[in-house]
Design an enzyme around this catalytic site. Structure first.
Site, PDB file in Angstrom:
ATOM      1  N   GLU A 304       0.821  -1.212   0.000  1.00 47.13           N
ATOM      2  CA  GLU A 304       0.000   0.000   0.000  1.00 47.13           C
ATOM      3  C   GLU A 304       0.857   1.265   0.000  1.00 47.13           C
ATOM      4  O   GLU A 304       0.540   2.240  -0.692  1.00 47.13           O
ATOM      5  CB  GLU A 304      -0.949   0.006   1.202  1.00 47.13           C
ATOM      6  CG  GLU A 304      -1.979  -1.106   1.201  1.00 47.13           C
ATOM      7  CD  GLU A 304      -3.046  -0.932   0.122  1.00 47.13           C
ATOM      8  OE1 GLU A 304      -3.049   0.100  -0.566  1.00 47.13           O
ATOM      9  OE2 GLU A 304      -3.873  -1.850  -0.038  1.00 47.13           O
ATOM     10  N   ASP A 437      -5.158 -10.096  -7.916  1.00 46.43           N
ATOM     11  CA  ASP A 437      -5.552  -9.314  -9.086  1.00 46.43           C
ATOM     12  C   ASP A 437      -4.397  -8.604  -9.791  1.00 46.43           C
ATOM     13  O   ASP A 437      -4.151  -8.791 -10.982  1.00 46.43           O
ATOM     14  CB  ASP A 437      -6.642  -8.310  -8.708  1.00 46.43           C
ATOM     15  CG  ASP A 437      -6.280  -7.473  -7.480  1.00 46.43           C
ATOM     16  OD1 ASP A 437      -5.265  -7.773  -6.813  1.00 46.43           O
ATOM     17  OD2 ASP A 437      -7.015  -6.507  -7.186  1.00 46.43           O
ATOM     18  N   GLU A 573     -12.184   0.546 -10.303  1.00 45.66           N
ATOM     19  CA  GLU A 573     -11.798  -0.408 -11.353  1.00 45.66           C
ATOM     20  C   GLU A 573     -12.664  -0.330 -12.608  1.00 45.66           C
ATOM     21  O   GLU A 573     -12.150  -0.405 -13.734  1.00 45.66           O
ATOM     22  CB  GLU A 573     -11.811  -1.839 -10.786  1.00 45.66           C
ATOM     23  CG  GLU A 573     -10.669  -2.151  -9.841  1.00 45.66           C
ATOM     24  CD  GLU A 573     -10.886  -1.564  -8.448  1.00 45.66           C
ATOM     25  OE1 GLU A 573      -9.901  -1.402  -7.711  1.00 45.66           O
ATOM     26  OE2 GLU A 573     -12.051  -1.270  -8.109  1.00 45.66           O
ATOM     27  N   THR A 662      -1.012   0.530 -10.290  1.00 43.38           N
ATOM     28  CA  THR A 662      -2.310   0.014  -9.877  1.00 43.38           C
ATOM     29  C   THR A 662      -3.066   0.979  -8.986  1.00 43.38           C
ATOM     30  O   THR A 662      -4.197   0.694  -8.584  1.00 43.38           O
ATOM     31  CB  THR A 662      -2.141  -1.353  -9.180  1.00 43.38           C
ATOM     32  OG1 THR A 662      -3.411  -2.015  -9.121  1.00 43.38           O
ATOM     33  CG2 THR A 662      -1.576  -1.176  -7.774  1.00 43.38           C
TER      34      THR A 662
END
Length: 673
Positions: A304, A437, A573, A662
């Site tokens: 993170e 993912d 997303e 991401t």
């Protein structure tokens, strides 16, 4: 001249005057000869005849006049000098500005100062707003001043009152020859042609924008203005109630801490820049310069903190060219390196950035596969910029190790990996949702970032997509939506996380970069499914997880939602994939779908006092049960992708020159496509 002599007594007689023509006067005879010496003696004689008071007054007056004269001369001299210099400077500017080039300009020009606060967002209509008239804009003017928005953008849509303010504000400036877009230039990537090697590397600088690459900028439209307004509203809440803290709690007007590093602020830095919010950007930069300190005794999650903090700082450095952000990126990058000190070189999940120690979670020695394989873009770029190969070496070792591991199923990987043994654990469970993912996402993006030269990455990506097609694809009833399920020990589950909606965009990106054309076809079917995850729900917002019906049942939709899964976290997303799909196809329906989602965010998640909140129940429009939390990625990802989706400017973060991490932070591709 006359000189008299007394006459003797007696009869009158004529007087005579004696005139001397010689050089000397007779003794006792005084006369006026008009010489300078005589005049000086005469003036001095008169001066001496004055009293002391008279002489003092005269001297004072002369002194006073002299002082006044000196002051007047100095003042007039400076005025004339200023006028002369200004005239010369104006003349030089007229001659020289066309050929000036910044020595090291930013990749994107300095952000435009956005218009005044528009107030609360009005009720939005689901219909597509009319397109504003196109107005020509000039190129960015050497970053000398913040440009202004279009003066002629008319407001024909009653949902965006901000446009009226823009028109009124710019009437004052209509004498300008052209209106300058906040963007104004094509993004140019860094031009180094190889990834870092084992040799000592020179630090890289943000690239410049070549004059010949500049194109006519595209006006900001009404939907983009709506995104700017939404961002301002969210930022207002964060600034008022959570400034410098990790996340806003908009209902309680407070904040929550995760790492205590201002996550929302750092995550939003490049969004501020891209949206052109100059004032807010400068305010945030000041906080980074003065208050962002990494030398503190706190545990942070490696994944993170890498994607949000390191990625956000690197991206902002590239967009702004401000070395402050690179210095902060190097600081946090070095403090995260202890995570890689494990027996297997698979990093621990947590790092104490103050003490320089790292450890796995308390309950296990495992890390998730997605976390250890989704930090590569950022560390590789940090090596390229600093010339220090240790960052890239550490993350490349992880990828090479995972490449060789057994336990995969046609390219699909388990969710966990042990930091001691370096082996996959919890075998037999395969998903493209949480914990796995972004592994697939970063396989493709690393390959693109490095100039399409690292063939092991491409090999693993292509094999994984084939594994998805073989094991995880199914079609729902009644609309026969193609979706990505999960496989657990040979048993298929029709469960699909909202997180999986990254996949259509990734597939489209791969097809754009020369991979199989059927990847784009699959992307088109999957993005339809992700949209239906919103459209078939009462609030028009997707839940965190859905289950698809595999068999037709009367009165049932394709999508089923369990009570534990019906929350919405403002995730990005689907909007991310809509952005990619519109960029690569030009199909306006993707913009329309994104517009519906933005409207529903405003209807059900907007907090009047500032900010947006996650909700617990997407199935209850009358009471969506707000959770009192605004995730940092709502500003860092969701609204950024919204703004880019609604833009018709294909050079606004050009996807042939930049790759998004991401967390939606754009980093340059090393070798342009």
């Amino acid at each position: 001249m006359y000189s008299g002599a007394a006459a003797a007594a007696g009869p009158p007689r004529r007087d005579f005057i004696s005139v001397s023509l010689g050089p000397e006067e007779p003794v006792g005879v005084t006369g006026y000869n008009n010489s300078k010496a005589w005049r000086r003696r005469s003036c001095w004689r008169k001066w001496k005849q004055l009293s002391r008071l008279q002489r003092s007054v005269i001297l004072f007056l002369f002194a006073f006049l002299a002082v006044c004269g000196v002051i007047s001369y100095t003042s007039m001299g400076e005025t004339w000098k200023s006028i002369t210099n200004k005239s010369l400077d104006d003349h030089r500017t007229e001659q020289e500005i066309p050929s000036l080039k910044l020595a090291n300009p930013a990749v994107l020009p300095a952000p435009q100062k956005a218009d005044a606060n528009h107030g609360d967002y009005p009720e939005l209509s689901l219909q597509k707003p009319p397109r504003p008239p196109h107005v020509r804009r000039g190129p960015f003017n050497l970053q000398i001043k913040a440009p202004r928005r279009d003066t002629r953008l008319k407001n024909r849509h009653d949902t965006v009152r901000a446009v009226e303010e823009l028109v009124e504000a710019d009437k004052v400036e209509k004498t300008e020859k052209s209106i300058i877009s906040w963007r104004g230039a094509v993004i140019e990537p860094d031009q180094n042609t190889e990834p870092p090697s084992s040799k000592t590397m020179e630090p890289e600088k943000p690239s410049s924008v070549e004059a010949e690459d500049q194109k006519e900028p595209v006006p900001i439209n009404e939907r983009q203005l709506a995104v700017i307004e939404a961002f301002r509203h969210a930022w207002k809440g964060y600034k008022n109630f959570a400034w410098g803290h990790d996340e806003l709690k908009p209902l309680s007007k407070s904040y929550s801490e995760w790492f205590g590093l201002g996550l929302t602020l750092i995550d939003a830095l490049d969004t501020l820049w891209i949206l052109g919010l100059k004032e807010e950007f400068e305010e945030a930069r000041k906080w980074v310069a003065n208050d962002l300190v990494f030398d503190k005794n706190v545990d942070v999650n490696l994944f993170e903190s890498t994607i949000r903090i390191l990625g956000g700082l690197l991206s902002t450095y590239h967009l702004s060219g401000d070395s402050l952000f690179l210095e902060k990126a190097k600081d946090i990058g070095n403090r995260l390196m202890p995570a890689f000190k494990t027996p297997s070189k698979i990093p621990y999940s947590d790092v104490n950035i103050g003490r320089g120690t790292a450890h796995p979670p308390r309950w296990t020695s495992d890390s998730t596969v997605a976390e250890v394989t989704s930090i590569q873009l950022e560390f590789r770029e940090l090596s390229r910029l600093t010339g220090d190969e240790k960052f890239q070496k550490a993350v490349d070792e992880v990828m090479k190790h995972v490449h060789t591991l057994s336990g995969k199923n046609d390219g699909l990987v388990p969710m966990f990996i042990n930091t001691n043994s370096g082996q996959f654990t919890h075998l037999g469970v395969y998903t493209l949702g949480a914990r796995a993912d972004s592994y697939y996402e970063y396989l493709l993006k690393q390959w693109i970032q490095g100039g399409k030269k690292e063939h092991e990455l491409l090999e693993d990506y292509m094999r994984a997509i084939e594994g998805v097609k073989k094991h995880l694809l199914q079609r729902s009833e009644p609309k026969k939506l193609t979706f990505v399920g999960e496989l657990a020990h040979g048993h298929f589950s029709a469960k699909m996380d909202h997180l999986v909606c990254f996949l259509p965009g990734t597939l489209a990106l791969g097809a754009h970069n020369g991979l199989d054309a059927d990847h784009m076809k699959l992307a088109e079917t999957l993005i339809e499914t992700c949209y239906q995850m919103y459209a078939q729900v009462e609030t028009g917002l997707s839940p965190e997880i859905v289950h698809f019906n595999l068999h037709a049942q009367k009165g049932h939709k394709d999508v089923e939602i369990k009570p534990a899964d019906r929350h919405n976290l403002l995730r990005p997303e689907t909007v991310e994939s809509l952005f990619y799909m519109y960029r690569f196809t030009g199909d306006k329906k993707y913009q329309d779908w994104g517009w519906e989602i933005l409207q529903n965010f405003n209807r059900y998640t907007r907090v009047p006092t500032g900010g947006y909140t996650s909700i617990n129940n997407v199935q209850n429009p009358s009471n969506p049960e707000p959770r009192d939390k605004m995730e940092s990625f709502f500003l860092g990802e969701t609204l950024k992708y919204m703004f880019l989706l609604f833009s018709d400017d294909m050079d606004l973060i050009n996807l042939d020159k930049y790759i998004f991490n991401t967390e939606a932070h754009p980093l340059p591709i090393w070798v342009p496509a």
